[in-house]
Design an enzyme around this catalytic site. Structure first.
Site, PDB file in Angstrom:
ATOM      1  N   LEU A   1       0.885  -1.157   0.000  1.00  0.00           N
ATOM      2  CA  LEU A   1       0.000   0.000   0.000  1.00  0.00           C
ATOM      3  C   LEU A   1       0.927   1.211   0.000  1.00  0.00           C
ATOM      4  O   LEU A   1       1.988   1.174   0.629  1.00  0.00           O
ATOM      5  CB  LEU A   1      -0.881   0.018   1.252  1.00  0.00           C
ATOM      6  CG  LEU A   1      -1.954  -1.078   1.356  1.00  0.00           C
ATOM      7  CD1 LEU A   1      -2.721  -0.951   2.673  1.00  0.00           C
ATOM      8  CD2 LEU A   1      -2.924  -1.011   0.186  1.00  0.00           C
ATOM      9  N   ASP A   2       0.521   2.277  -0.684  1.00  0.00           N
ATOM     10  CA  ASP A   2       1.345   3.491  -0.688  1.00  0.00           C
ATOM     11  C   ASP A   2       1.532   3.996   0.738  1.00  0.00           C
ATOM     12  O   ASP A   2       0.717   3.690   1.619  1.00  0.00           O
ATOM     13  CB  ASP A   2       0.667   4.602  -1.508  1.00  0.00           C
ATOM     14  CG  ASP A   2       0.512   4.214  -2.968  1.00  0.00           C
ATOM     15  OD1 ASP A   2       1.257   3.343  -3.430  1.00  0.00           O
ATOM     16  OD2 ASP A   2      -0.380   4.797  -3.622  1.00  0.00           O
ATOM     17  N   LYS A   3       2.557   4.822   0.917  1.00  0.00           N
ATOM     18  CA  LYS A   3       2.845   5.335   2.264  1.00  0.00           C
ATOM     19  C   LYS A   3       1.624   6.054   2.855  1.00  0.00           C
ATOM     20  O   LYS A   3       1.337   5.948   4.048  1.00  0.00           O
ATOM     21  CB  LYS A   3       4.050   6.279   2.190  1.00  0.00           C
ATOM     22  CG  LYS A   3       4.602   6.685   3.520  1.00  0.00           C
ATOM     23  CD  LYS A   3       5.846   7.524   3.342  1.00  0.00           C
ATOM     24  CE  LYS A   3       6.216   8.173   4.658  1.00  0.00           C
ATOM     25  NZ  LYS A   3       7.267   9.181   4.499  1.00  0.00           N
TER      26      LYS A   3
ATOM     27  N   HIS B   1       0.398   2.598  -7.855  1.00  0.00           N
ATOM     28  CA  HIS B   1      -0.557   3.711  -7.687  1.00  0.00           C
ATOM     29  C   HIS B   1      -1.834   3.514  -8.517  1.00  0.00           C
ATOM     30  O   HIS B   1      -2.405   4.474  -9.028  1.00  0.00           O
ATOM     31  CB  HIS B   1       0.061   5.046  -8.111  1.00  0.00           C
ATOM     32  CG  HIS B   1       1.182   5.519  -7.233  1.00  0.00           C
ATOM     33  ND1 HIS B   1       1.332   5.173  -5.916  1.00  0.00           N
ATOM     34  CD2 HIS B   1       2.232   6.344  -7.524  1.00  0.00           C
ATOM     35  CE1 HIS B   1       2.415   5.752  -5.432  1.00  0.00           C
ATOM     36  NE2 HIS B   1       2.986   6.453  -6.381  1.00  0.00           N
TER      37      HIS B   1
ATOM     38  N   LYS C   1      -5.125   5.529  -7.689  1.00  0.00           N
ATOM     39  CA  LYS C   1      -4.915   6.978  -7.884  1.00  0.00           C
ATOM     40  C   LYS C   1      -4.839   7.311  -9.374  1.00  0.00           C
ATOM     41  O   LYS C   1      -5.398   8.310  -9.824  1.00  0.00           O
ATOM     42  CB  LYS C   1      -3.621   7.407  -7.178  1.00  0.00           C
ATOM     43  CG  LYS C   1      -3.729   7.353  -5.656  1.00  0.00           C
ATOM     44  CD  LYS C   1      -2.380   7.595  -5.006  1.00  0.00           C
ATOM     45  CE  LYS C   1      -2.476   7.418  -3.498  1.00  0.00           C
ATOM     46  NZ  LYS C   1      -1.173   7.281  -2.855  1.00  0.00           N
TER      47      LYS C   1
END
Ligand code: URA
Length: 234
Positions: A104-106, A186, A189
């Site tokens: 998962l992204d930060k 990503h 997004k």
């Protein structure tokens, strides 16, 4: 060979909480290599020492499975030079081979499975297995009504091929649930960006059959239940 405090070893093996373990030790219920041990701060070697509770071996589990409610600000990696990793949130000192299943992204929050079971991780991550991942999304501007159809058909996010069909359930003009089967960098997004929306908040709430336990606070973790594990492995 790694060494570990006896009380930590016992608590991690699920014998009881740290304070219960202390009581068991005091009462002489714990032995190491056939010698009763009353203090939890001695160091043991989990690979070779035989620890017993009431005469029964206390086995260190080979595979462990944790559900983490990832908070923002942590990287999904086993180590990092500058940031805290998601592993730092897992209170397990007896397994040194844990890793997060996927990334998962930060700044993304929510469901992350942490395990040392490479086979299960592969099953969940392999693009061929088409495991659904559902996210709750908040965006900066109203989601166009055509978005559900566009996501269903697949959209161009600058990869060789359009995205695989994704399901979009619009909850309000700026919030939605999106379910995808891929895990491109990503991806969520970029999919919203492609339809003119910027993601402001992203949280994974489901992966395959596994649902985020909303009772877990951000940063909280717990072992998967047997039912959850069986369903996931099927
Ligand atoms: N898609 C994203 O854009 N970010 C994540 O962290 C997960 C899916």
């Amino acid at each position: 060979m790694s060494q570990l405090r006896l009380d930590k070893y016992l608590a991690d093996a699920g014998i009881g909480s740290r304070s219960q373990v202390k009581q068991y030790l005091k009462k002489g219920m714990i032995s190491v290599n056939d010698t009763i041990v009353k203090s939890g701060d001695i160091k043991i070697r989990p690979e070779t020492d035989i620890v017993q509770y009431q005469g029964q071996p206390v086995l260190r589990e080979e595979f462990v499975y944790y559900m983490l409610n990832k908070p923002a600000g942590y990287v999904s990696a086993t180590e990092d030079n500058t940031c805290e990793t998601v592993l730092s949130l897992i209170p397990d000192s007896s397994h040194h081979d844990l890793f997060p299943v996927g990334r998962l992204d930060k700044d993304t929050e929510g469901l992350l499975l942490i395990t040392n079971d490479g086979v299960l991780a592969h099953q969940l991550l392999s693009p061929k297995k088409h495991v659904d991942k559902t996210y709750y999304v908040e965006v900066d501007t109203a989601i166009p009504p055509a978005a559900s159809q566009q996501f269903q058909e697949g959209i161009d996010i600058g990869e060789k091929r359009p995205t695989l069909p994704a399901r979009l359930d619009i909850l309000s003009p700026v919030t939605a649930h999106i379910t995808i089967q891929e895990g491109k960098f990503h991806q969520v997004k970029r999919m919203f960006h492609a339809i003119g929306c910027e993601v402001l908040y992203l949280k994974r709430i489901r992966m395959g059959t596994l649902e985020l336990d909303e009772a877990l606070p951000p940063g909280g973790s717990r072992r998967l239940t047997e039912q959850e594990l069986n369903a996931l492995s099927r």
